[in-house]
Write an enzyme that holds these catalytic residues in place. Sequence first.
Site, PDB file in Angstrom:
ATOM      1  N   MET A 122      24.026   9.496   3.393  1.00 23.35           N
ATOM      2  CA  MET A 122      23.800  10.697   4.192  1.00 23.35           C
ATOM      3  C   MET A 122      23.945  10.385   5.683  1.00 23.35           C
ATOM      4  O   MET A 122      24.452  11.199   6.449  1.00 23.35           O
ATOM      5  CB  MET A 122      22.424  11.298   3.882  1.00 23.35           C
ATOM      6  CG  MET A 122      22.242  12.702   4.407  1.00 23.35           C
ATOM      7  SD  MET A 122      23.443  13.869   3.751  1.00 23.35           S
ATOM      8  CE  MET A 122      22.550  14.612   2.393  1.00 23.35           C
ATOM      9  N   PHE A 181     -11.440  -8.389  12.972  1.00 22.73           N
ATOM     10  CA  PHE A 181     -10.332  -8.750  12.094  1.00 22.73           C
ATOM     11  C   PHE A 181     -10.024  -7.590  11.130  1.00 22.73           C
ATOM     12  O   PHE A 181     -10.915  -7.042  10.500  1.00 22.73           O
ATOM     13  CB  PHE A 181     -10.677 -10.013  11.300  1.00 22.73           C
ATOM     14  CG  PHE A 181      -9.603 -10.391  10.319  1.00 22.73           C
ATOM     15  CD1 PHE A 181      -8.335 -10.754  10.766  1.00 22.73           C
ATOM     16  CD2 PHE A 181      -9.845 -10.367   8.954  1.00 22.73           C
ATOM     17  CE1 PHE A 181      -7.335 -11.083   9.864  1.00 22.73           C
ATOM     18  CE2 PHE A 181      -8.849 -10.702   8.046  1.00 22.73           C
ATOM     19  CZ  PHE A 181      -7.592 -11.060   8.505  1.00 22.73           C
ATOM     20  N   GLN A 182      -8.768  -7.247  11.023  1.00 23.91           N
ATOM     21  CA  GLN A 182      -8.292  -6.141  10.182  1.00 23.91           C
ATOM     22  C   GLN A 182      -8.997  -4.825  10.499  1.00 23.91           C
ATOM     23  O   GLN A 182      -9.235  -4.004   9.616  1.00 23.91           O
ATOM     24  CB  GLN A 182      -8.402  -6.487   8.689  1.00 23.91           C
ATOM     25  CG  GLN A 182      -7.433  -7.604   8.308  1.00 23.91           C
ATOM     26  CD  GLN A 182      -7.210  -7.734   6.811  1.00 23.91           C
ATOM     27  OE1 GLN A 182      -8.108  -7.492   6.020  1.00 23.91           O
ATOM     28  NE2 GLN A 182      -6.012  -8.160   6.431  1.00 23.91           N
ATOM     29  N   LYS A 239     -17.715  -1.601   5.476  1.00 25.11           N
ATOM     30  CA  LYS A 239     -18.139  -2.514   4.429  1.00 25.11           C
ATOM     31  C   LYS A 239     -19.660  -2.535   4.252  1.00 25.11           C
ATOM     32  O   LYS A 239     -20.159  -2.636   3.132  1.00 25.11           O
ATOM     33  CB  LYS A 239     -17.620  -3.924   4.735  1.00 25.11           C
ATOM     34  CG  LYS A 239     -17.669  -4.847   3.537  1.00 25.11           C
ATOM     35  CD  LYS A 239     -16.957  -6.154   3.799  1.00 25.11           C
ATOM     36  CE  LYS A 239     -17.035  -7.043   2.562  1.00 25.11           C
ATOM     37  NZ  LYS A 239     -16.379  -8.339   2.768  1.00 25.11           N
ATOM     38  N   GLU A 264       0.815  -1.220   0.000  1.00 24.65           N
ATOM     39  CA  GLU A 264       0.000   0.000   0.000  1.00 24.65           C
ATOM     40  C   GLU A 264       0.846   1.266   0.000  1.00 24.65           C
ATOM     41  O   GLU A 264       0.458   2.286  -0.563  1.00 24.65           O
ATOM     42  CB  GLU A 264      -0.965   0.015   1.188  1.00 24.65           C
ATOM     43  CG  GLU A 264      -2.128  -0.974   1.062  1.00 24.65           C
ATOM     44  CD  GLU A 264      -1.791  -2.357   1.607  1.00 24.65           C
ATOM     45  OE1 GLU A 264      -0.608  -2.603   1.933  1.00 24.65           O
ATOM     46  OE2 GLU A 264      -2.711  -3.198   1.696  1.00 24.65           O
TER      47      GLU A 264
END
Lengths: 591, 180
Positions: A486, A120-121, A170, A58
């Site tokens: 760096m 869940f999630q 959802k 993502e």
Amino acid sequence: MTDKSHDPNQMTGAAMIVRALIDHGVQHLFGYPGGAVLPIYDEIFQQSEVEHILVRHEQGAGHAAEGYARSTGKPGVVLVTSGPGATNMVTPLTDALMDSIPLVCITGQVPTHLIGNDAFQECDTVGITRPCTKHNWLVRDVNDLAKVLHEAFYVATTGRPGPVVVDVPKDVQFATGTYHPPRKSDVHVSYTPRVKGDAAQIRKAVALLAGAKRPVIYSGGGVINSGREASKLLRELVEVTGFPITSTLMGLGAYPATGKNWLGMLGMHGTYESNMAMHDCDVMLCVGARFDDRITGRTDAFSPGSKKIHIDIDPSSINKNIHVDVPIIGDCANVLGDLLQVFKAEAKKPDIKAWWQEIAVWRARNSLAYKKSNEVILPQYAIERLFDATRGRDTYITTEVGQHQMWAAQFFGFEEPHRWMTSGGLGTMGYGLPSALGVQVAHRDSLVIDIAGDASVQMTMQEMSTAVQYELPIKIFILNNQYMGMVRQWQQLLHGNRLSHSYSEAMPDFVKMAEAYGAVGFQVFKPADLDGAIQDMIKVKRPVLFDCRVATLENCFPMIPSGKAHNEMLLPAEATDEATAAAFAGGKALV
Amino acid sequence: MNQPASAYFLEERRDPTEAHTLSVLVQNEPGVLARVIGLFSGRGYNIESLTVSETESQKHLSRITIVTTGTPMVIEQIKHQLDRMVPVYRVVDMTLTGRSMERELAMVKVRGGGDNRVEALRLADAFRARVIDATTESFVFEITGNTGKINQFIDLMRPLGLVEVSRTGVAAIGRGPEGM
């Protein structure tokens, strides 16, 4: 009474999302499916107006959308699932917030009745993303969805642009409700960004500019965000006034690098002439920049003798770090237009010949000089050759974060805005590769190059797979010094050369890696082979990983050491071990 | 003075700080208070007092009164940062207007007997605090006033058997006929 079943505006939440994207002119969407967004993916499957680009992580979707937005001026759109999908977006959202990039991110959420249940999630997406978005929404009722989506696009793209998140449970995606096309009343009445600058303030600014003996224009990313018109007006202002101009990292390209008044980038790794001009000027015109700590150096010694004019669309940028004398709140293009009009009507080009002579002396110090070699490729040389090979081509450059990023900013000349995509504010390693993907999606036939470091590029390497899948011929030009350059530079300068975990002891074979992904790999060790390899890279119409092996211990100069002012820069010619040690507070011996 | 080696410019700021009372008119929607508080914690601003309630239910407007401290530059920042939030209508610096009144309400529980009990009642009367609950060994006083007056009352109650205090935080409004 109309029969609701035949009302074309009656649809599911998932359908509304796709419909809203189409209504806002979205052609490309970056995303990754998951349980809580399946209804939306089902709608995407059944249409052809919006093309979905499937990433591998993502974070890649977020940075790709940023590159897309930065190179087109249109919002980047992201679709991810709940929980880990949303948390993986936190980095790109923060990146976009820091650099004022318009993103619209739609996240799935667990069904309304499960919110707060540790389902869940599940995660508290609006809670987690509140500090890293310009605004965010959790939509609990399908009949609010259209309004929220339209407002999201409006908020992301107006005023100071930024990322927004719309979190859609959802059950709301499945529910049927009424859609409406975008309309004015969709937006909070409390949200009213100011676009037009105050006329009296603009007059004050013109009076200061007209009387200036040692002026400098300091422009930033706000000019790019404001659109092409702002860059055009900025160029006209430089022409009309004859003033020298410098720019922040984010503002490169607004004024052309070949322009005769160009001083180069300013700030920590900016040119000597630009920083000295900032320090010694009597009038400073800041356009769409925010006096960031990488720009100002020590704030109590920042440009001590100047009157400062600051044009910014965000009132909270005014007087945040540096007190300014004439703040003008408004959109860069709008304010520059008004300012030019007043200047042309009421002022003459000031005589600043003496100032230009001073600048010429600073310029003669040649602060970007480096020692060339026939044996090893200097990273600066590699970028010079890359720049040379791409001249006259339709080129877009992205970068990762680190030394290579600064060298790219110093040695690659940008003639136009929207050609330079880099993570400025947040400094996100791993930004460049997915960002290049997004740029290439928007500009299929252009040459898109990610100037990368070997460490950064491994943070989002998986997106090479996306590039191969969508036949996006991005060129990943890796300045491979086998260090986190760096980090190492700071360890050398500030931490007694104790190189704690800044060396990658197991470097992958980037050529084999490219081949494993189905892309093309190059590897170059010698300066003599560089030009030919770059030409071959450009000719390849497939994604490329270019492993450019460069001098391992080269450091990035010039540099303003910490706690120092603009006129205390460390120049490369002077950066001996002793001078460097002395320049840093509590200086330690360098090896 | 030597400062530690750092990639950041470390500067100590020693400008004097001031207390300001800000009235913030917001759209009353889920998360709006979290946004305001998150701004303060995220950017390291102080909250001395925070009072929030819906004030116009038909328009879904809430008024948040924040007492904060900071240097003049920080106070300026706070106001601009609040003002640019999407659900924020207006931010008014009540301290700068110089024409505002501030009140808070406190309920003060005092337990004791004998002279202390008599003294507590006498002081409550002097401060125009009302008795809203009493037992043979305790009082609960209700007192309204500005923060200073309430602090003073609480200090006086301490040796007389102060048990606990519940305060609303500051609400502020401007004098005269104009609204904010």
